[in-house]
Design an enzyme around this catalytic site. Structure first.
Site, PDB file in Angstrom:
ATOM      1  N   LYS A 175      36.538   7.356  -1.355  1.00 28.33           N
ATOM      2  CA  LYS A 175      35.094   7.581  -1.197  1.00 28.33           C
ATOM      3  C   LYS A 175      34.707   8.717  -2.139  1.00 28.33           C
ATOM      4  O   LYS A 175      35.206   9.839  -2.017  1.00 28.33           O
ATOM      5  CB  LYS A 175      34.775   7.926   0.247  1.00 28.33           C
ATOM      6  N   VAL A 213      32.357   3.671  -2.363  1.00 28.41           N
ATOM      7  CA  VAL A 213      33.755   3.453  -1.980  1.00 28.41           C
ATOM      8  C   VAL A 213      34.415   2.510  -2.985  1.00 28.41           C
ATOM      9  O   VAL A 213      33.857   1.477  -3.340  1.00 28.41           O
ATOM     10  CB  VAL A 213      33.860   2.868  -0.559  1.00 28.41           C
ATOM     11  N   ASP A 268      27.719  10.630  13.482  1.00 27.41           N
ATOM     12  CA  ASP A 268      27.078   9.540  12.733  1.00 27.41           C
ATOM     13  C   ASP A 268      27.671   8.192  13.151  1.00 27.41           C
ATOM     14  O   ASP A 268      27.998   7.364  12.297  1.00 27.41           O
ATOM     15  CB  ASP A 268      27.248   9.757  11.225  1.00 27.41           C
ATOM     16  N   GLY A 283      32.203  -0.883  -1.802  1.00 29.98           N
ATOM     17  CA  GLY A 283      31.133  -0.560  -0.848  1.00 29.98           C
ATOM     18  C   GLY A 283      30.321   0.630  -1.315  1.00 29.98           C
ATOM     19  O   GLY A 283      30.708   1.366  -2.219  1.00 29.98           O
ATOM     20  N   GLY A 312      24.886   5.800   2.001  1.00 32.15           N
ATOM     21  CA  GLY A 312      23.840   6.729   1.628  1.00 32.15           C
ATOM     22  C   GLY A 312      24.361   7.945   0.898  1.00 32.15           C
ATOM     23  O   GLY A 312      23.647   8.563   0.116  1.00 32.15           O
ATOM     24  N   MET A 313      25.629   8.306   1.147  1.00 33.32           N
ATOM     25  CA  MET A 313      26.167   9.530   0.579  1.00 33.32           C
ATOM     26  C   MET A 313      27.250   9.295  -0.461  1.00 33.32           C
ATOM     27  O   MET A 313      27.548  10.188  -1.245  1.00 33.32           O
ATOM     28  CB  MET A 313      26.737  10.414   1.696  1.00 33.32           C
ATOM     29  N   ALA A 314      27.874   8.133  -0.454  1.00 35.99           N
ATOM     30  CA  ALA A 314      29.037   7.950  -1.317  1.00 35.99           C
ATOM     31  C   ALA A 314      29.209   6.492  -1.710  1.00 35.99           C
ATOM     32  O   ALA A 314      28.594   5.592  -1.139  1.00 35.99           O
ATOM     33  CB  ALA A 314      30.292   8.456  -0.602  1.00 35.99           C
TER      34      ALA A 314
END
Length: 663
Positions: free
Chosen positions: A39, A24, A137, A17, A20-22
């Site tokens: 992650k 996986v 979030d 996966g 937006g930030m990481a």
């Protein structure tokens, strides 16, 4: 990243996966022999030290959460990758899909599905809020639905670390702004009600299949959260009840004080709505269910005929008709009051006499305490029928319930359950400071397996256990692995041999010890040219790489050797005469002293024999004094005059580092 090992134990297997930030990844923990999700932060975030500091702090706080509806965090670390320190989070690995995927697939969810998922999300937030952690979030992309239909909320604590600049970093973050609360869009103070707002937007999307606010840029969407009124869910999906719409609209109020004051009050309303089931619209439909009643009316044609026959006004008749009209109106009013009283009385009596029914939830797989709480909140009774061993369910989980899920029962009904005792459990023995052989024997007796990792230790002897995981006396299922770390002894370090020739023996010893080496044999040797107590030979030449604590042999001068008096009467050599002047101190050097030395010759040939040859050079002559085949180290006694040089050859190749001089 595929194939890399993080933290010395997490082997990256595949990418599963990206957000937006990481990114996986699926990985395997080689220490505990289980799959995990990792992650790894993207490059644009790893150079922001302030963000990294917040990220670590928030992730560690989130790791303290433990709830069935929260994705577990196992570890937080940093790994050097291509010269960069990359932070990562190790999480529980589950099989399932995101709630966003399910909404996209179905278009929109049913009311029952919406309530079912919303309650579980809210329960996760309740646990986080009780630990003073706000998610910030909440969105369908951060909500996993497992294959057994259980909610797992992810990414706790990460949003708080993100700065406002992340709004425009990637298109993926655009997904977050659709669920931002107005205070988040303004950059104002966020609290638990901010999560409630975001959950309200998620509920809105579940039942309508649409997002309330859209725009071309994140900023335009954020402004709509602050300024624009939300479109009523019932305007999009008319099948939504007023009660559910009211719950959603209360969640998404623009002012924090107008929303639910805490997540517990929202959970109560959701569960009350769920328990009412199809009866929630009973009041709305009351008019449609009102019975038809027969009331007297005046026939307009007959009235006209009577008026035609009696053209002339008749006061008596008018008075009589007027009285009749009053009687009719009174009868209508009386009938209306009677029917209304009967109607409302019927529903009031029904309300008093009817016992409320509730739908039994699915509690199989839940922890005992959570299942008990959910059953009792519905007004039902929780009873443990038995506890049994189970291969499928962990200890403490529900493996059977007496009433099938979704079945409606009356309040106060008893739900019996069977609780798992897990597999047969054994207690892990204490292995620390025990030898590896003893540890293997103890674990085998318990039916446990061993996983071995080696590590250097300055305190634990080689071959003994430094650490074990799980800790001693932990209960484990038979056949589980116990991880042990075994000492390899002190770490072997390399040092460079120094030059001590020409030094006083005391200074030489001190320098050798300071270099991390040991003093070997100190052999006294007479010398006509070197003062007493001065080192004239060292076993290893300067610059040789050695292991620490290697012993070094030294030869130390004892000064000139005392020679016996040769001027005795009758001595053939007393007058310098003799056989052709061979002993006159000139010529072939027959007066030089002979001595025997011991040579240790190291041979490293991987078991194969090599030819070893020794050649002596003295008095200008070269002669072979030894030859033989060997596969291992040898020690030879060599005889020669002082000053003679002994050269060593392996298979005919000169070995200058083994050359020795007789002194």
């Amino acid at each position: 990243m595929i194939g890399k090992i993080l933290g010395g134990r997490y082997e990256i297997l595949e990418k599963i996966g990206e957000g937006g930030m990481a990114i996986v990844y699926k990985a395997k923990c080689n220490l505990l022999n289980r799959y995990v999700a990792i992650k790894v932060l993207k490059d644009e975030f790893i150079n922001d030290e302030n963000f990294i500091r917040k990220f670590k702090r928030e992730s560690q706080a989130a790791a303290s959460l433990s709830h069935p509806n929260i994705l577990g965090i196992y570890d937080v670390g940093t790994e050097d990758i291509d010269g960069k320190k990359v932070p990562y989070i190790v999480m529980e690995y589950i099989k399932g899909r995101t709630l966003k995927d399910i909404i996209r697939e179905k278009g929109k969810l049913t009311v029952d599905e919406t309530i079912f998922y919303s309650i579980q999300i809210a329960e996760a937030l309740k646990d986080a809020h009780s630990n003073h952690i706000v998610h910030r979030d909440i969105k369908p992309q951060n909500i996993m639905i497992t294959d057994d239909n259980r909610v797992k909320v992810t990414d706790f604590g990460i949003a708080r670390a993100a700065t406002a600049s992340t709004l425009t970093t990637t298109s993926s973050v655009l997904g977050s702004v659709h669920y931002f609360s107005p205070e988040q869009a303004r950059g104002g103070y966020t609290d638990e009600t901010s999560d409630i707002y975001s959950l309200g937007i998620v509920m809105y999307e579940m039942v309508t299949g649409k997002l309330p606010y859209n725009g071309e840029t994140p900023i335009s969407i954020a402004l709509k959260h602050i300024q624009d009124d939300i479109i009523s869910p019932r305007d999009i999906n008319s099948s939504i009840s007023i009660q559910l719409e009211s719950i959603i609209l209360k969640c998404v109020q623009k002012r924090q004080s107008d929303r639910y004051p805490n997540i517990s009050t929202l959970i109560k309303d959701l569960k009350d709505f769920k328990s009412l089931g199809k009866n929630t619209n009973m009041v709305d439909n009351m008019d449609n269910e009102s019975p038809t009643i027969l009331i007297p009316t005046i026939n307009p044609e007959e009235e006209a005929k009577n008026n035609k026959v009696n053209n002339k006004p008749n006061k008596k008749t008018d008075k009589k008709n007027d009285g009749g009209t009053k009687v009719v109106l009174s009868a209508i009013l009386l009938a209306f009051l009677l029917v209304s009283g009967m109607f409302f009385g019927y529903f009031k009596l029904k309300e008093l006499l009817m016992v409320k029914e509730v739908a039994v939830p699915n509690i199989v797989g839940m922890e005992e305490e959570q299942a008990k709480e959910e059953i009792e909140e519905l007004g039902l009774k929780f009873s443990i029928k038995s506890r049994e061993k189970s291969e499928e369910y962990a200890a403490g989980e529900i493996i059977w319930q007496s009433i099938e899920p979704s079945t409606k029962v009356k309040e106060g009904y008893t739900i019996e359950v069977i609780i798992s005792e897990g597999k047969d459990l054994v207690r892990v023995p204490s292995l620390i400071n025990k030898s590896l052989e003893e540890a293997e024997r103890l674990l085998e007796e318990k039916g446990l397996l061993i996983e071995i990792t080696y590590r250097n230790s300055d305190t634990t002897p080689e071959g003994y256990i430094i650490k074990q995981e799980p800790e001693p006396f932990t209960s484990l299922e038979s056949g589980s692995k116990v991880n042990v770390i075994v000492s390899q002894g002190e770490e072997v370090k390399k040092v460079i041999m120094i030059n001590v020739k020409g030094l006083n023996i005391i200074d030489a010893k001190n320098r050798i010890l300071s270099a991390g080496l040991e003093i070997g044999n100190v052999v006294p040797q007479p010398s006509d040219s070197v003062e007493k107590d001065i080192v004239i030979w060292q076993e290893y030449e300067q610059g040789t790489e050695l292991e620490t604590k290697t012993s070094v042999d030294l030869y130390v001068s004892t000064g000139p050797e005392k020679k016996p008096d040769t001027n005795k009467p009758g001595d053939n050599n007393s007058n310098g005469g003799g056989n052709n002047g061979s002993n006159n101190g000139t010529g072939n050097g027959a007066n030089k002293e002979e001595k025997t030395i011991t040579m240790e010759i190291p041979i490293s040939s991987d078991g194969e024999e090599i030819e070893v040859k020794l050649v002596r050079k003295q008095n200008g002559k070269t002669e072979e004094i030894y030859k033989g085949n060997h596969s291992g180290n040898i020690t030879l006694s060599i005889k020669g005059q002082i000053g003679a040089q002994i050269d060593v050859y392996f298979d005919g190749v000169h070995q200058p580092e083994l050359t020795k001089k007789i002194k």
